[in-house]
Design an enzyme around this catalytic site. Structure first.
Site, PDB file in Angstrom:
ATOM      1  N   CYS A 456       0.775  -1.220  -0.121  1.00 57.33           N
ATOM      2  CA  CYS A 456      -0.115   0.036   0.097  1.00 57.33           C
ATOM      3  C   CYS A 456       0.905   1.319   0.085  1.00 57.33           C
ATOM      4  O   CYS A 456       1.634   1.207   0.942  1.00 57.33           O
ATOM      5  CB  CYS A 456      -1.086   0.055   1.335  1.00 57.33           C
ATOM      6  SG  CYS A 456      -1.821   1.330   1.429  1.00 57.33           S
ATOM      7  N   HIS A 538       3.414  -6.690  -7.317  1.00 50.09           N
ATOM      8  CA  HIS A 538       3.003  -5.759  -8.165  1.00 50.09           C
ATOM      9  C   HIS A 538       4.217  -5.286  -8.787  1.00 50.09           C
ATOM     10  O   HIS A 538       5.277  -4.602  -7.998  1.00 50.09           O
ATOM     11  CB  HIS A 538       2.190  -4.443  -7.378  1.00 50.09           C
ATOM     12  CG  HIS A 538       1.780  -3.356  -8.308  1.00 50.09           C
ATOM     13  ND1 HIS A 538       0.672  -2.793  -7.861  1.00 50.09           N
ATOM     14  CD2 HIS A 538       1.916  -3.228  -9.574  1.00 50.09           C
ATOM     15  CE1 HIS A 538       0.677  -1.723  -8.548  1.00 50.09           C
ATOM     16  NE2 HIS A 538       1.102  -2.102  -9.680  1.00 50.09           N
TER      17      HIS A 538
END
Length: 754
Positions: A456, A538
């Site tokens: 995040c 990611h």
């Protein structure tokens, strides 16, 4: 609803109202939205997101040097959409000439806004010594509005007949209305006429859980004559639904799971909920840390690095640490087997957008695995209602993922025991993550896995030491994963990471190696692998956020490392460091999932074949085009008509009403999240008007017109058109409803998490 009706620009729900957008839409009152207001029901991540975008009491100034500047090149814009060379222009969707239209301000870069800093650069000031300027953004004196009745109906009357003897516990002090007819006449807004005027909840469940507050109450109420001759209003049930057959584990909302009991949440709030495993493990963890620190200090003093026999000293250190080490009570090898493969496309955990109705929509379209929105561990431990709401799943997410007969499944994997839904949490301290893992596995029986978020990029999460901050604290991250594995019963633990925190300084490869083989300290003590059952990467850094393209070459490097671990656990390490089978994840296999810029079945298959990942996680691609999972399943592009796309909007609205309720508040909540989704969905450019394939997630189109009025409306970037679409199914918005689209403020991004 016929496609001919839509194509002619006629609104089938209100023929008087045209679907055609007027040339200029005057300002209306409902032009702001709770997106920039911290609401009581917001989760911790959503609150942090809003503070980051708009400022607030906890706002942190960020140095200009850290800001990411993303600007369109003036030369690129000067080329214009008409300067065609026959080649595909980078960053521009190749629209067919007959579908283009002239409009100033085209080619707005959505990804730039998603990746850039959220506050405009402050100009240097020489007002030294003067009173500090008050933080801008969150203004508590403003009225951001809400959707609720002018005067609410008392809960003691909500689902009761008009003459019910049930008394309100607050008596005359109650501030809500008790006269049912007065409430229906004076305080409740008129019934909605959409969906044929029939309540979707009543139609599905047999009864409506919001009773008289329902905006479709006319469809499930009647008047009967009481024994004394008076006319009494009563609620009716749908005789076509057998309510006795519905499972007891489901909540009052349609088919939802993982609703924790009120008593359990009360115990959490009062710190009385028992977590014996977590308490014992955290105590053990503290003891081990103290021993490790003392032992390391003694060894550093006693060891002489100039001596040739220092290797013998290190071996002795290993033996000493092995003797001191005590195994945790629950090893990862005892976990339930899971499976990730080419036939299991994954819907990413999405902040704000990863709500239950949207996940349900994606499951219907072919998503095989889903995640909750990221929940913060401490609010979960404290029993906050808004955070626990993120753990709710739909019954369709409790079904096993579909597998092809050729799937390479690990030994002892039982597809019948598997399910689609997993929970994602974030934590900055090991004790929080460990305690949360035990609480989740105790209170939420429908969990496939618990995923630790380490990607995040939100500033407040990062500065608190959670999310992507753990990428720079790899020892702590490993400790957290081990602790979660020790107390999570048979539920596996997985990890989602980014390439690193800074551009051009990736650290994920080293982290992946640490997670699958164990860190140096764990290897010395003979603990082996951290036990992570799967790792998702990611292909961007935290600093990069969503700008530029994901680095799938780097993802491939990490996939190769895990593949070697799965095939030959000793190729990269010596026999001393080799992971012991008993400490490896269930089945001895670590799955690896790639994430970033998957927008079509071509992207999905290319990543599987070139990067050699086990599966691919889809995030923004699903927000823009939820049927990407259907394309993956069928292996072809689907040119969805405007009618089919509007049907998906209608389906989302139905799911939203079933989840949040059909009363005024539920309708407002459904409208809010629908508009949030439409702020992504409008980016979709129909395949039929593209000159070149494949479509690319990073491409932005010039102004274009659809093949009919409805398609043009769905592709409009005007937020007033989004409101117009919502009113087709939810009626006119409440007078106090506000919506401010992200591109009209500093809050341009709705984070697609991680």
């Amino acid at each position: 609803m016929s496609s001919e009706t839509y194509e002619n620009g006629i609104n089938p729900l209100d023929p008087v109202q045209s679907l055609k957008s007027p040339p200029s839409i005057p300002d209306v009152e409902r032009v702001a939205h709770p997106q920039n207001t911290i609401l009581a029901d917001d989760s911790a991540v959503t609150k942090a997101e809003k503070i980051e975008r708009h400022g607030g009491p906890d706002d942190f100034p960020e140095s200009e040097a850290k800001r990411i500047k993303v600007d369109f090149s003036a030369n690129e814009e000067a080329k214009g959409s008409g300067a065609r060379t026959g080649e595909r222009r980078k960053g521009v969707a190749p629209i067919k000439p007959d579908s283009e239209r002239d409009r100033s301000g085209a080619l707005r870069d959505d990804d730039a806004a998603e990746g850039a800093a959220h506050e405009p650069a402050r100009q240097p000031s020489d007002n030294r010594g003067k009173r500090k300027e008050k933080s801008r953004g969150q203004n508590t004196s403003r009225n951001f509005g809400s959707s609720k009745d002018e005067v609410g109906l008392c809960g003691s009357r909500m689902t009761r007949p008009e003459f019910s003897p049930n008394e309100c516990q607050y008596g005359e002090k109650c501030r809500f209305e008790h006269n049912l007819r007065k409430y229906l006449k004076d305080w409740k807004r008129e019934d909605l006429t959409t969906f044929g005027g029939i309540c979707p909840i009543w139609k599905t469940n047999g009864r409506c859980n919001v009773g008289w507050k329902c905006r479709f109450v006319g469809s499930h109420m009647t008047e009967r004559e009481a024994e004394d001759g008076r006319k009494e209003l009563i609620l009716t049930e749908n005789s076509d639904i057998d309510n006795s057959s519905r499972s007891e584990v489901k909540s009052a909302s349609s088919g939802t799971l993982n609703d924790i009991p009120v008593q359990a949440r009360t115990e959490l709030t009062k710190r009385k909920f028992k977590t014996p495993k977590a308490d014992a493990y955290n105590k053990w963890l503290d003891t081990q840390s103290q021993k490790s620190e003392g032992q390391t200090s003694d060894q550093a003093v006693a060891r002489n690095p100039n001596l040739e026999d220092d290797v013998d000293s290190q071996k002795q250190d290993r033996e000493d640490n092995r003797a001191r080490y005590i195994s945790p009570p629950f090893l990862p090898s005892e976990k339930r087997r899971i499976y990730f493969g080419p036939d299991t496309p994954v819907l990413a955990p999405l902040t704000t957008q990863g709500n239950l109705p949207f996940r349900r929509l994606c499951v219907n379209l072919g998503a095989q695995l889903t995640y909750s929105e990221m929940a913060m561990s401490l609010p979960l431990i404290q029993g906050q209602k808004s955070e626990w709401a993120l753990m709710r799943a739909h019954e369709t997410e409790a079904t096993p993922p579909s597998l092809s007969p050729s799937s390479a499944i690990v030994k002892d994997y039982d597809n019948a025991r598997d399910l689609k839904f997993g929970a994602q949490i974030a934590a900055n301290k090991p004790w929080q993550a460990v305690k949360t893992a035990e609480i989740l596995t105790t209170l939420c029986p429908h969990l496939r896995l618990i995923d630790l978020n380490c990607g995040c990029p939100i500033d407040l999460v990062y500065r608190a030491g959670a999310g992507s901050a753990l990428l720079d604290s790899q020892a702590k991250l490993e400790k957290i994963v081990r602790g979660m594995n020790a107390v999570s019963n048979d539920v596996p633990v997985t990890v989602k990471i980014r390439m690193g925190t800074k551009d051009n300084k990736p650290t994920a490869l080293k982290l992946v190696e640490r997670l699958v083989y164990g860190g140096e300290e764990a290897q010395i003590e003979g603990r082996g692998s951290s036990g992570a059952a799967a790792i998702t990467l990611h292909g961007r850094s935290r600093q990069q956020r969503y700008t530029k393209s994901a680095d799938w070459e780097y993802i491939a490097d990490c996939a190769a490392l895990i593949k070697r671990f799965n095939e030959k656990g000793d190729e990269l390490v010596d026999t001393v460091n080799e992971a012991e089978p008993r400490t490896q994840p269930a089945g001895g296999k670590v799955y690896f999932i790639g994430n970033g810029d998957c927008y079509s079945h071509d992207d999905y298959q290319r990543h599987l074949s070139e990067a050699k990942v086990d599966s691919v996680m889809v995030a923004r691609g699903a927000l823009i085009k939820p049927w990407v999972f259907e394309e993956i399943g069928k292996g072809q592009y689907l040119d969805k008509s405007a009618t089919e796309r509007l049907a998906l909007v209608e389906q989302f609205v139905r799911y939203g009403l079933e989840t949040w309720g059909s009363d005024e508040i539920g309708v407002g909540t459904t409208r809010r999240f629908l508009l949030e989704w439409l702020s992504f969905a409008y980016r979709y450019v129909p395949v039929g008007i593209l000159e070149h394939l494949p479509p690319r997630l990073q491409d932005r189109p010039p102004a274009w017109r659809g093949r009919n009025e409805l398609e043009t409306l769905l592709g409009s970037d005007n937020y007033k058109d989004w409101i117009k679409i919502s009113e087709m199914f939810l009626g006119p918005a409440h007078n106090n409803f506000r919506f401010e689209p992200k591109h009209k403020s500093n809050s341009y991004e709705i984070e697609a998490e991680g």
